[in-house]
Design a protein around this motif. Structure first.
Motif, short mmCIF file in Angstrom:
data_model
loop_
_atom_site.label_atom_id
_atom_site.label_comp_id
_atom_site.label_asym_id
_atom_site.label_seq_id
_atom_site.Cartn_x
_atom_site.Cartn_y
_atom_site.Cartn_z
N LEU A 25 0.45 -0.84 -0.03
CA LEU A 25 0.12 0.07 -0.34
C LEU A 25 0.76 1.11 0.29
O LEU A 25 1.75 1.58 0.87
N THR A 26 0.82 2.07 -0.83
CA THR A 26 1.22 3.54 -0.92
C THR A 26 0.83 4.65 -0.58
O THR A 26 -0.67 4.93 -0.55
N GLN A 27 1.24 5.33 0.62
CA GLN A 27 0.41 6.43 1.43
C GLN A 27 2.53 7.59 1.01
O GLN A 27 3.49 7.09 0.92
N PRO A 28 1.96 8.93 1.34
CA PRO A 28 2.63 9.64 1.28
C PRO A 28 3.95 9.56 2.40
O PRO A 28 3.79 9.78 3.31
N PRO A 29 5.22 10.29 1.95
CA PRO A 29 5.69 9.90 3.55
C PRO A 29 5.83 11.17 4.62
O PRO A 29 5.97 10.76 5.39
N SER A 30 4.88 12.38 4.02
CA SER A 30 5.15 13.11 5.50
C SER A 30 4.02 14.36 4.93
O SER A 30 3.10 13.88 3.28
N VAL A 42 -6.67 18.57 6.84
CA VAL A 42 -5.22 17.11 6.04
C VAL A 42 -5.84 15.95 5.67
O VAL A 42 -5.87 15.54 6.30
N THR A 43 -5.22 15.97 4.43
CA THR A 43 -5.61 14.68 4.22
C THR A 43 -4.10 13.50 3.37
O THR A 43 -3.70 13.84 3.29
N ILE A 44 -4.54 12.19 4.47
CA ILE A 44 -3.80 11.12 3.36
C ILE A 44 -4.68 9.82 2.91
O ILE A 44 -5.47 10.15 3.23
N SER A 45 -3.66 9.62 1.48
CA SER A 45 -4.08 8.57 0.52
C SER A 45 -2.99 7.33 0.35
O SER A 45 -2.30 7.12 1.68
N CYS A 46 -4.21 6.29 0.25
CA CYS A 46 -3.30 5.37 0.65
C CYS A 46 -3.94 4.41 -0.69
O CYS A 46 -5.06 3.87 -1.20
N SER A 47 -3.17 4.31 -1.52
CA SER A 47 -3.75 3.37 -3.04
C SER A 47 -2.53 2.10 -2.73
O SER A 47 -1.86 1.65 -2.23
N GLY A 48 -3.67 1.52 -2.92
CA GLY A 48 -3.39 0.21 -3.18
C GLY A 48 -3.61 -0.56 -4.68
O GLY A 48 -4.13 -0.20 -5.59
N SER A 49 -3.84 -2.31 -5.03
CA SER A 49 -4.91 -2.84 -6.39
C SER A 49 -6.08 -3.55 -5.94
O SER A 49 -6.95 -3.45 -4.67
N SER A 50 -6.50 -3.91 -6.66
CA SER A 50 -8.13 -5.02 -6.78
C SER A 50 -7.96 -6.30 -5.82
O SER A 50 -9.11 -6.23 -5.19
N SER A 51 -6.32 -6.21 -5.55
CA SER A 51 -6.56 -8.08 -4.06
C SER A 51 -6.44 -8.06 -3.17
O SER A 51 -6.90 -7.73 -2.53
N ASN A 52 -6.85 -6.18 -2.87
CA ASN A 52 -6.26 -5.14 -1.60
C ASN A 52 -7.75 -4.72 -1.78
O ASN A 52 -8.47 -4.49 -0.64
N ILE A 53 -7.27 -3.27 -1.35
CA ILE A 53 -7.86 -2.20 -1.09
C ILE A 53 -9.58 -2.00 -2.31
O ILE A 53 -10.39 -1.90 -1.58
N GLY A 54 -9.19 -2.62 -3.04
CA GLY A 54 -10.25 -3.33 -4.27
C GLY A 54 -11.68 -4.18 -3.66
O GLY A 54 -12.54 -4.15 -3.76
N SER A 55 -11.33 -4.91 -2.43
CA SER A 55 -11.75 -6.12 -2.11
C SER A 55 -12.23 -6.01 -0.81
O SER A 55 -12.52 -7.03 0.11
N LEU A 69 -2.02 -12.37 -1.60
CA LEU A 69 -0.71 -12.52 -0.85
C LEU A 69 -1.55 -13.92 0.29
O LEU A 69 -0.37 -14.44 1.40
N SER A 70 -2.64 -14.14 0.78
CA SER A 70 -3.58 -14.52 1.75
C SER A 70 -2.81 -13.43 3.62
O SER A 70 -2.57 -14.22 4.44
N ALA A 71 -2.42 -12.62 3.58
CA ALA A 71 -2.17 -12.11 4.35
C ALA A 71 -2.44 -10.51 4.83
O ALA A 71 -3.06 -9.76 3.58
N GLY A 72 -2.16 -10.05 5.77
CA GLY A 72 -2.68 -8.47 6.02
C GLY A 72 -1.52 -7.90 5.58
O GLY A 72 0.13 -8.13 5.07
N VAL A 73 -1.69 -6.61 4.92
CA VAL A 73 -0.32 -5.53 4.57
C VAL A 73 -0.93 -4.32 5.16
O VAL A 73 -2.32 -4.14 5.32
N PHE A 74 0.65 -3.83 4.99
CA PHE A 74 -0.09 -1.85 6.08
C PHE A 74 0.99 -1.47 4.42
O PHE A 74 1.69 -1.87 4.07
N GLY A 75 0.05 0.22 4.57
CA GLY A 75 0.59 1.40 3.86
C GLY A 75 2.69 1.49 4.80
O GLY A 75 1.82 1.35 5.75
N GLY A 76 3.48 2.34 4.18
CA GLY A 76 4.57 2.75 4.61
C GLY A 76 4.84 4.05 5.44
O GLY A 76 5.67 3.87 5.73
N GLY A 77 3.08 4.02 6.00
CA GLY A 77 3.26 5.20 7.15
C GLY A 77 3.68 6.66 6.53
O GLY A 77 4.12 7.25 5.53
N THR A 78 2.99 7.96 6.86
CA THR A 78 2.88 9.04 6.64
C THR A 78 3.00 10.07 7.88
O THR A 78 1.96 9.63 8.90
#
Lengths: 124, 110
Positions: free
Chosen positions: B4-9, B18-31, B96-105
């Protein structure tokens, strides 16, 4: 009150083994998944794996499969994370957290609450 | 490299939004729903938002989320200095059949 209390900080040498613990209270330990999250110094959170204490079913992130072992003893409501041979790169804070599930319009899986963290330092 | 992609700061002045974005794909955020965590300096992460924009007891409604197909956005209004923290998005990845995190903001309240 749901609470997760982790074991204390550890200082180990490369090649040594280690098992850290996470004791749960305030909920039915056997019927909720519980997981581990790594945070290396100055870095972000990394999802390591989870266990269902009721039957000890485990799921690992591909990055951690074979590198660590997650286990649980439901008789004492405690989850464990262990290493057979530590490396300097295992230096990090390790958090345990209860994983909650919800199946609505889409599935939701989230960690709440979190333990206080266990600092593991591996250095020669 | 996080799944998952987040802005560093991000940064904003007290009282602003303020807004913080989190971008992923159909296999994670999409579902799967996204959860958000706040990590104050020197403390363990804490759940901030879960399921469909729900907040745990004690989390003010200044925190909210919105989502599109494969991304989610955390919004914080009425910024306070006490909101300075690292914020992480997380979800399940079906591939992945596992959890994922963004890199953090890292949020700085100027």
């Amino acid at each position: 009150e749901v609470q997760l209390v982790q074991s204390g900080a550890e200082v180990k040498k490369p090649g040594e083994s280690l098992k850290i613990s996470c004791k749960a209270s305030g909920y039915s330990f056997s019927t909720d998944w519980i997981g581990w999250v790594r945070q290396m110094p100055g870095k972000g959170l990394e999802w390591m794996g989870i266990i269902y204490p009721g039957d000890s079913e485990t799921r690992y992130s591909p990055s951690f499969e074979g590198q660590v072992t997650i286990s649980a003893d439901k008789s004492i409501s405690t989850a464990y994370l262990q290493w057979s041979s530590l490396k300097a790169s295992d230096t990090a804070i390790y958090y345990c957290a209860r994983l909650l599930l919800w199946f609505g319009e889409k599935p939701a899986r989230y960690f709440d609450p979190w333990g206080q963290g266990t600092l593991v330092t591996v250095s020669s | 490299q996080s799944v998952l992609t987040q802005p560093p700061s991000v940064s904003a002045a007290p009282g602003q939004k303020v807004t913080i974005s989190c971008s992923g794909s159909s296999s994670n955020i999409g579902s799967n729903y996204v959860s958000w965590y706040q990590q104050l300096p020197g403390t363990a992460p804490k759940l901030l938002i879960y399921e469909n924009n729900k907040r745990p007891s004690g989390i003010p409604d200044r925190f909210s989320v919105s989502k599109s197909d494969t991304s989610a956005t955390l919004a914080i209004t009425g910024l306070q200095t006490g909101d300075e923290a690292d914020y992480y998005c997380g979800t399940w990845d079906s591939s992945l059949s596992a959890g994922v995190f963004g890199g953090g903001t890292k949020l700085t309240v100027l």
